[in-house]
Design a protein around this motif. Structure first.
Motif, PDB file in Angstrom:
ATOM      1  N   GLU A 284      -0.497 -11.570 -17.876  1.00  0.00           N
ATOM      2  CA  GLU A 284      -0.132 -11.591 -16.737  1.00  0.00           C
ATOM      3  C   GLU A 284       0.372 -13.059 -16.314  1.00  0.00           C
ATOM      4  OE1 GLU A 284      -2.118 -11.414 -12.325  1.00  0.00           O
ATOM      5  OE2 GLU A 284      -2.118  -9.522 -13.232  1.00  0.00           O
ATOM      6  N   GLN A 285       1.164 -13.394 -15.552  1.00  0.00           N
ATOM      7  CA  GLN A 285       1.719 -14.908 -15.128  1.00  0.00           C
ATOM      8  C   GLN A 285       1.405 -15.304 -13.803  1.00  0.00           C
ATOM      9  OE1 GLN A 285       3.186 -16.886 -18.185  1.00  0.00           O
ATOM     10  NE2 GLN A 285       1.985 -15.176 -18.790  1.00  0.00           N
ATOM     11  N   ASN A 286       1.637 -14.153 -12.941  1.00  0.00           N
ATOM     12  CA  ASN A 286       1.516 -14.446 -11.349  1.00  0.00           C
ATOM     13  C   ASN A 286       1.464 -12.939 -10.980  1.00  0.00           C
ATOM     14  OD1 ASN A 286       4.447 -13.970 -10.421  1.00  0.00           O
ATOM     15  ND2 ASN A 286       4.629 -15.779 -12.035  1.00  0.00           N
ATOM     16  N   ARG A 287       1.282 -13.037  -9.616  1.00  0.00           N
ATOM     17  CA  ARG A 287       1.294 -11.871  -8.865  1.00  0.00           C
ATOM     18  C   ARG A 287       1.703 -11.884  -7.551  1.00  0.00           C
ATOM     19  NH1 ARG A 287      -4.225  -8.176  -9.004  1.00  0.00           N
ATOM     20  NH2 ARG A 287      -3.726  -8.510 -11.319  1.00  0.00           N
ATOM     21  N   THR A 288       1.934 -10.999  -6.736  1.00  0.00           N
ATOM     22  CA  THR A 288       2.038 -11.027  -5.382  1.00  0.00           C
ATOM     23  C   THR A 288       1.997  -9.626  -4.793  1.00  0.00           C
ATOM     24  OG1 THR A 288       4.468 -10.676  -5.157  1.00  0.00           O
ATOM     25  CG2 THR A 288       3.872 -12.711  -5.491  1.00  0.00           C
ATOM     26  N   SER A 289       1.174  -9.651  -3.415  1.00  0.00           N
ATOM     27  CA  SER A 289       0.988  -8.624  -2.869  1.00  0.00           C
ATOM     28  C   SER A 289       1.344  -8.488  -1.253  1.00  0.00           C
ATOM     29  CB  SER A 289      -0.649  -7.983  -2.959  1.00  0.00           C
ATOM     30  OG  SER A 289      -1.358  -9.055  -2.327  1.00  0.00           O
ATOM     31  N   GLY A 290       1.592  -7.533  -0.724  1.00  0.00           N
ATOM     32  CA  GLY A 290       1.786  -7.606   0.935  1.00  0.00           C
ATOM     33  C   GLY A 290       1.543  -6.456   1.547  1.00  0.00           C
ATOM     34  N   ARG A 291       1.592  -6.350   2.770  1.00  0.00           N
ATOM     35  CA  ARG A 291       1.009  -5.243   3.481  1.00  0.00           C
ATOM     36  C   ARG A 291       1.789  -5.470   4.776  1.00  0.00           C
ATOM     37  NH1 ARG A 291      -4.910  -4.973   5.356  1.00  0.00           N
ATOM     38  NH2 ARG A 291      -4.042  -5.377   7.467  1.00  0.00           N
ATOM     39  N   ARG A 292       2.241  -4.202   5.312  1.00  0.00           N
ATOM     40  CA  ARG A 292       2.930  -4.187   6.881  1.00  0.00           C
ATOM     41  C   ARG A 292       2.502  -3.166   7.521  1.00  0.00           C
ATOM     42  NH1 ARG A 292       8.055  -3.441   5.413  1.00  0.00           N
ATOM     43  NH2 ARG A 292       8.391  -5.769   5.385  1.00  0.00           N
ATOM     44  N   ASP A 293       1.781  -3.223   8.790  1.00  0.00           N
ATOM     45  CA  ASP A 293       1.253  -2.443   9.491  1.00  0.00           C
ATOM     46  C   ASP A 293       2.073  -2.353  10.966  1.00  0.00           C
ATOM     47  OD1 ASP A 293      -0.956  -1.701   8.126  1.00  0.00           O
ATOM     48  OD2 ASP A 293      -2.029  -3.365   8.772  1.00  0.00           O
ATOM     49  N   THR A 294       2.734  -0.842  11.338  1.00  0.00           N
ATOM     50  CA  THR A 294       3.511  -0.930  12.479  1.00  0.00           C
ATOM     51  C   THR A 294       3.035   0.036  13.183  1.00  0.00           C
ATOM     52  OG1 THR A 294       5.372  -1.609  11.028  1.00  0.00           O
ATOM     53  CG2 THR A 294       5.829  -0.353  13.138  1.00  0.00           C
ATOM     54  N   LEU A 295       2.867  -0.373  14.858  1.00  0.00           N
ATOM     55  CA  LEU A 295       2.667   0.513  15.769  1.00  0.00           C
ATOM     56  C   LEU A 295       3.690   0.682  16.538  1.00  0.00           C
ATOM     57  CD1 LEU A 295      -0.990  -0.333  16.629  1.00  0.00           C
ATOM     58  CD2 LEU A 295      -0.306   1.313  15.189  1.00  0.00           C
ATOM     59  N   SER A 296       4.250   2.047  17.002  1.00  0.00           N
ATOM     60  CA  SER A 296       5.512   2.109  17.788  1.00  0.00           C
ATOM     61  C   SER A 296       5.272   3.144  18.765  1.00  0.00           C
ATOM     62  CB  SER A 296       6.711   2.512  16.868  1.00  0.00           C
ATOM     63  OG  SER A 296       7.722   2.758  17.912  1.00  0.00           O
ATOM     64  N   ALA A 297       5.980   2.808  20.129  1.00  0.00           N
ATOM     65  CA  ALA A 297       6.286   3.971  20.883  1.00  0.00           C
ATOM     66  C   ALA A 297       7.241   3.651  21.786  1.00  0.00           C
ATOM     67  CB  ALA A 297       4.893   3.609  22.286  1.00  0.00           C
ATOM     68  N   ASP A 298       7.849   5.050  21.889  1.00  0.00           N
ATOM     69  CA  ASP A 298       9.055   5.251  22.594  1.00  0.00           C
ATOM     70  C   ASP A 298       8.987   6.083  23.692  1.00  0.00           C
ATOM     71  OD1 ASP A 298       9.845   4.150  19.906  1.00  0.00           O
ATOM     72  OD2 ASP A 298      11.974   4.788  20.124  1.00  0.00           O
ATOM     73  N   VAL A 299       9.509   5.811  24.938  1.00  0.00           N
ATOM     74  CA  VAL A 299       9.852   6.845  26.007  1.00  0.00           C
ATOM     75  C   VAL A 299      11.085   7.010  26.293  1.00  0.00           C
ATOM     76  CG1 VAL A 299       9.167   7.184  28.445  1.00  0.00           C
ATOM     77  CG2 VAL A 299       7.341   6.201  26.984  1.00  0.00           C
ATOM     78  N   ALA A 300      11.589   7.907  26.519  1.00  0.00           N
ATOM     79  CA  ALA A 300      13.187   8.424  26.613  1.00  0.00           C
ATOM     80  C   ALA A 300      13.282   9.446  27.873  1.00  0.00           C
ATOM     81  CB  ALA A 300      13.950   8.945  25.327  1.00  0.00           C
ATOM     82  N   ARG A 301      14.153   9.123  28.639  1.00  0.00           N
ATOM     83  CA  ARG A 301      14.428  10.087  29.756  1.00  0.00           C
ATOM     84  C   ARG A 301      16.156  10.507  29.593  1.00  0.00           C
ATOM     85  NH1 ARG A 301      13.310  14.222  33.019  1.00  0.00           N
ATOM     86  NH2 ARG A 301      14.365  13.823  35.431  1.00  0.00           N
ATOM     87  N   GLN A 302      16.371  11.853  29.396  1.00  0.00           N
ATOM     88  CA  GLN A 302      17.594  12.338  29.366  1.00  0.00           C
ATOM     89  C   GLN A 302      17.867  12.909  30.856  1.00  0.00           C
ATOM     90  OE1 GLN A 302      19.493  12.579  26.862  1.00  0.00           O
ATOM     91  NE2 GLN A 302      21.211  13.292  27.873  1.00  0.00           N
ATOM     92  N   ILE A 303      18.995  12.183  31.593  1.00  0.00           N
ATOM     93  CA  ILE A 303      19.285  12.594  32.830  1.00  0.00           C
ATOM     94  C   ILE A 303      20.691  13.306  32.654  1.00  0.00           C
ATOM     95  CG2 ILE A 303      20.095  11.611  34.987  1.00  0.00           C
ATOM     96  CD1 ILE A 303      18.877   9.031  34.165  1.00  0.00           C
ATOM     97  N   GLY A 304      20.434  14.488  33.115  1.00  0.00           N
ATOM     98  CA  GLY A 304      21.591  15.690  32.927  1.00  0.00           C
ATOM     99  C   GLY A 304      21.947  15.622  31.452  1.00  0.00           C
ATOM    100  N   THR A 305      23.152  15.835  31.108  1.00  0.00           N
ATOM    101  CA  THR A 305      23.528  15.776  29.679  1.00  0.00           C
ATOM    102  C   THR A 305      24.262  14.577  29.332  1.00  0.00           C
ATOM    103  OG1 THR A 305      25.681  16.950  30.414  1.00  0.00           O
ATOM    104  CG2 THR A 305      23.753  18.463  29.610  1.00  0.00           C
TER     105      THR A 305
END
Length: 603
Positions: A284-305
């Motif tokens: 082994e010469q080198n190493r990298t590591s990573g982490r990504r945490d994501t929280l998401s919220a969507d609110v949508a309103r359909q008005i008619g068609t």
């Protein structure tokens, strides 16, 4: 029943593209430029690594640094390799431990069977990295099980399978596969050791629908090893070395969606982790590591068609670590950053006109906040003719490697870098008449604060002035149902930075692909063209420009069903034995042949 036996979806059908809008959008009513590679095409073309199929997309330049399994970079519309945002089953999948690039060399065909490509800046919808566009991979739910085994040139072998189950309100799908090859000597200088790869993937998804509520759990894991020819430790010049990398990428996502009375509420949480180890002669010469945490919220309103309003909130936290065993710990890093964002999107339809607007504000912990905007319009002119246009902005944070990377004698990071910003528009004329379809698209984008190599090539700086990407895309296709389907593309690109022409971007590229089924036979064939490009030769000082020649790549797969659930197939890659060099000093395989068997039940 095999997927090959199913007719492909109609070209202009009500196919939902999940990345063209926060709430999804019908392909035939989207202002955005979209390409879809359907599951039936993925199977009939038979490519074991999904990146090869992107050659069938206009303005998608693929550069592979050697044989299969080597680093593979995709540049959409002349953007940088880390300016494409990748989703895998709804999970943001760019690797935070590898320059935030999508790891296309790790994406096996056992991981997904549907590919969406949305071209042009999409940061107003999806945030950082969506400058060139967005690519989304997913696996279509199927009943029953199937398995594939294949072997061929360069000691290539592949075994994979998938299974699906539906009972009442529950749907479960899993898939797995292992593939690898002994490979060829990647170093273009002559004979030497072979550079091969191994790749194992596992994916799973569970959906439960109870009235208006849908709960989802999904995830994937990738483990890979790739051998390559790196640099001589003493001279830092390319050489026939015993380098290898071991990569791990895994992610999981939990989500819920509630729909009632025109309202939709979506919540999700995901985590992606990666680890990359670089070895020389298995030390082994080198190493990298990573982490990504994501929280998401969507609110949508359909008005008619005709109208839909969506408001979304998102938080992302990234972690990065690096360590080495050969540089005395000089490359060691432990960094973190986070961002939060609010997005508002409107979509309205009145008569022949569809209009979309999106506005997003990103608050970064390490950089100035950014606001991005996108607007689009789609008009039906009659007679199957449509006019579409859009204008949008894109942003990309400097990667952890840009900021803090370190390799003695070759690179030192620059913590003073600023995010890159892009803006531009496109205009598209489309036509759909019976089985025929076609489109002509012109686009133009400008990039500010592009991150480029410093004058001594030992670090990175924000370039002064603007970088330019503009071009023309032509698309045509004919859908003849199950027996014969044809598509063709051509793209012209002019990509430049203040210092001159951008590297590894061909001015001319294109493809022709066909697939179909006749009785017990099914087939797929593709021919792609990559025009001349420029690259730099870092073995010479001061890294002079080198012209890489153009090339044609041909491939084909033919399958024969010997029993209702047994299929034999043969496949050829690089059928014309073309010399392929995408990166100075590295070459790809010549003509290769393969044979296999597929077992399947259900659909």
């Amino acid at each position: 029943m095999f997927l090959s036996d199913l007719p492909p979806p109609p070209v202009a059908a009500e196919t939902i593209v999940v990345t063209a809008a926060r709430g999804g959008e019908k392909r035939d009513k989207s202002p955005a430029s979209i390409s879809l590679i359907a599951p039936v095409t993925v199977e009939r073309q038979g490519e074991p690594l999904l990146a090869s199929l992107l050659r069938l997309t206009p303005s998608a330049s693929l550069a592979v640094a050697g044989p299969a399994g080597s680093q593979s970079q995709v540049r959409l519309r002349g953007a940088e390799a880390n300016h494409t945002l990748l989703f895998i089953d709804g999970i943001r999948a760019n690797d935070p431990a590898a320059g935030n690039e999508p790891r296309f060399e790790l994406l096996s065909a056992d991981l997904a069977d549907r590919i969406e490509i949305v071209r042009g800046p999409q940061s107003a919808l999806w945030g950082s990295e969506a400058i060139g566009g967005v690519i989304a991979l997913s696996a279509q739910p199927r009943d029953g099980a199937s398995a594939t085994a294949e072997a061929g040139s360069h000691r290539f072998a592949r075994v994979g399978g998938s299974a699906g189950y539906r009972a009442g309100d529950l749907t479960v799908g899993i898939g797995a596969g292992v593939q690898g090859a002994r490979g060829i000597n990647a170093f273009a200088g002559g004979l030497g050791d072979r550079d091969g790869y191994r790749n194992a993937v596992l994916r799973g998804r569970l959906d439960r629908v109870t009235g208006p509520l849908t709960l989802t759990a999904s995830g994937f894991g990738i483990a890979a090893r790739s051998e390559f020819d790196g640099s001589d430790p003493a001279t830092f010049q390319r050489a026939d070395t015993a380098d290898s990398s071991r990569n791990r990428l895994a992610a999981g996502r939990l989500g819920g969606r509630y729909e009632e009375n025109g309202w939709t509420l979506s919540l999700s949480a995901s985590r992606l982790g990666s680890r990359n180890r670089n070895l020389l002669a298995d030390v082994e010469q080198n190493r990298t590591s990573g982490r990504r945490d994501t929280l998401s919220a969507d609110v949508a309103r359909q008005i008619g068609t005709a109208h839909r309003v969506t408001v979304a909130g998102e938080w992302t936290g990234e972690r990065f670590t690096a360590s080495d065993t050969v540089y005395g710990g000089f490359s060691n890093q432990r960094r973190k950053r986070d961002q939060s964002a609010v997005t508002a999107e409107y979509r309205g339809e009145t008569g022949p006109l569809i209009a979309t607007l999106a506005l997003r504000h990103d608050a970064f912990s390490e950089f100035r906040d950014a606001t991005t905007f996108r607007a689009g319009a789609f008009v039906t002119l009659g007679g199957g003719v449509q006019l579409a246009g859009s204008w949008g902005e894109g942003i990309a944070q400097p990667t952890f490697f840009d900021l803090y990377g370190f390799f003695p004698g070759s690179y030192v990071g620059n913590p003073e870098l600023k995010p890159e910003r892009s803006r531009g528009g496109e205009l598209s004329l489309r036509a759909v008449t019976g089985p025929w379809r076609g489109a002509v698209t012109v686009y133009r984008q400008h990039l500010r604060d592009e991150i480029v190599a410093s004058a001594d090539f030992l670090s990175a700086v924000n370039a002064r002035g603007r970088s330019k990407r503009e071009g023309v895309e032509l698309e045509a296709g004919w859908s003849g149902g199950e027996r014969f389907n044809l598509s063709a593309t051509y793209a012209y690109l002019d990509a430049s930075e203040p210092a001159g022409r951008e590297l590894r971007r061909p001015r001319h590229s294109g493809s022709v692909a066909a697939d179909g089924a006749l009785g017990r036979f099914s087939y797929g064939a593709a021919l792609s063209y990559t025009g001349a490009r420029l690259d730099r030769d870092f073995d010479l000082f001061p890294a002079p420009l080198v012209r890489l020649g153009s090339y044609w790549l041909g491939s084909a797969r033919v399958a024969y069903r010997v029993a209702p659930t047994v299929e034999l197939f043969g496949r050829v890659a690089n059928a014309f034995d073309t010399r392929v060099v995408d990166v100075v000093g590295y070459r790809a395989e010549g003509r290769s042949v393969f044979a296999g068997i597929r077992l399947g039940a259900g659909r």
